[in-house]
Write an enzyme that holds these catalytic residues in place. Sequence first.
Site, mmCIF file in Angstrom:
data_model
loop_
_atom_site.group_PDB
_atom_site.id
_atom_site.type_symbol
_atom_site.label_atom_id
_atom_site.label_comp_id
_atom_site.label_asym_id
_atom_site.label_seq_id
_atom_site.Cartn_x
_atom_site.Cartn_y
_atom_site.Cartn_z
ATOM 1 N N GLU A 174 0.836 -1.209 0.000
ATOM 2 C CA GLU A 174 0.000 0.000 0.000
ATOM 3 C C GLU A 174 0.867 1.254 0.000
ATOM 4 O O GLU A 174 0.587 2.232 -0.705
ATOM 5 C CB GLU A 174 -0.899 0.038 1.244
ATOM 6 C CG GLU A 174 -1.885 -1.113 1.354
ATOM 7 C CD GLU A 174 -1.349 -2.321 2.113
ATOM 8 O OE1 GLU A 174 -0.150 -2.649 1.953
ATOM 9 O OE2 GLU A 174 -2.127 -2.931 2.851
ATOM 10 N N CYS A 198 -2.001 -3.022 7.347
ATOM 11 C CA CYS A 198 -1.379 -2.834 8.662
ATOM 12 C C CYS A 198 -1.620 -1.408 9.177
ATOM 13 O O CYS A 198 -2.066 -0.523 8.437
ATOM 14 C CB CYS A 198 0.120 -3.127 8.586
ATOM 15 S SG CYS A 198 1.104 -1.753 7.951
HETATM 16 N N1 THU Z 1 2.298 -6.346 4.168
HETATM 17 C C1 THU Z 1 1.835 -5.485 3.219
HETATM 18 O O1 THU Z 1 2.386 -5.371 2.126
HETATM 19 N N2 THU Z 1 0.749 -4.729 3.537
HETATM 20 C C2 THU Z 1 0.096 -4.780 4.730
HETATM 21 O O2 THU Z 1 -0.767 -3.972 4.975
HETATM 22 C C3 THU Z 1 0.419 -5.834 5.691
HETATM 23 C C4 THU Z 1 1.702 -6.518 5.481
HETATM 24 C C5 THU Z 1 3.491 -7.138 3.853
HETATM 25 C C6 THU Z 1 4.699 -6.753 4.646
HETATM 26 C C7 THU Z 1 5.504 -8.032 4.604
HETATM 27 O O3 THU Z 1 6.257 -8.044 3.399
HETATM 28 C C8 THU Z 1 4.450 -9.114 4.526
HETATM 29 O O4 THU Z 1 3.259 -8.492 4.116
HETATM 30 C C9 THU Z 1 4.214 -9.848 5.837
HETATM 31 O O5 THU Z 1 3.987 -8.963 6.878
#
Ligand code: THU
Length: 136
Positions: free
Chosen positions: A63, A92
């Site tokens: 994002e 997240c």
């Molecule tokens: N991740 C995202 O790309 N977006 C989020 O909102 C949550 C987590 C990714 C970060 C990491 O590369 C993987 O997902 C596991 O946490």
Amino acid sequence: MSQKTTTVINRDALVEAARQVRERAYAPYSKYKVGAALLTQDGSIITGCNVENAAYPACICAERVAITRAISEGKREFVAIAVVTSNGGTPCGICRQVMAEFAPSMPVIIADEKKIVAEYPVSDLLPHYFSPEDLV
Ligand code: THU
């Protein structure tokens, strides 16, 4: 006179763009691939995938890749974002905060490989977010 046209959200197209960019995710550590597609006011779709690093805190989420790409291209008005994961995981907290900076009422469309599983405005995902008005 400023003219603000309404950009129609084609959810299927936005989710499909997120699904496609998800294939480019660099996630050798978590194996959790994420794709994001951001619709901007001018009708552009700007995508991002997560990019991990052997130094784990250096990982960046899909994002925020999409949002920072948009900002760096001079686009700051966001209409919607689609986020695709294997299991319909939600963004997240840091990504929620970054979305709230620019578009607190923007819909966040959450999907897995096959279907849309949920949709919430950013402000529902992060109520009482820290906003520019808090910086007094
Ligand atoms: N991740 C995202 O790309 N977006 C989020 O909102 C949550 C987590 C990714 C970060 C990491 O590369 C993987 O997902 C596991 O946490």
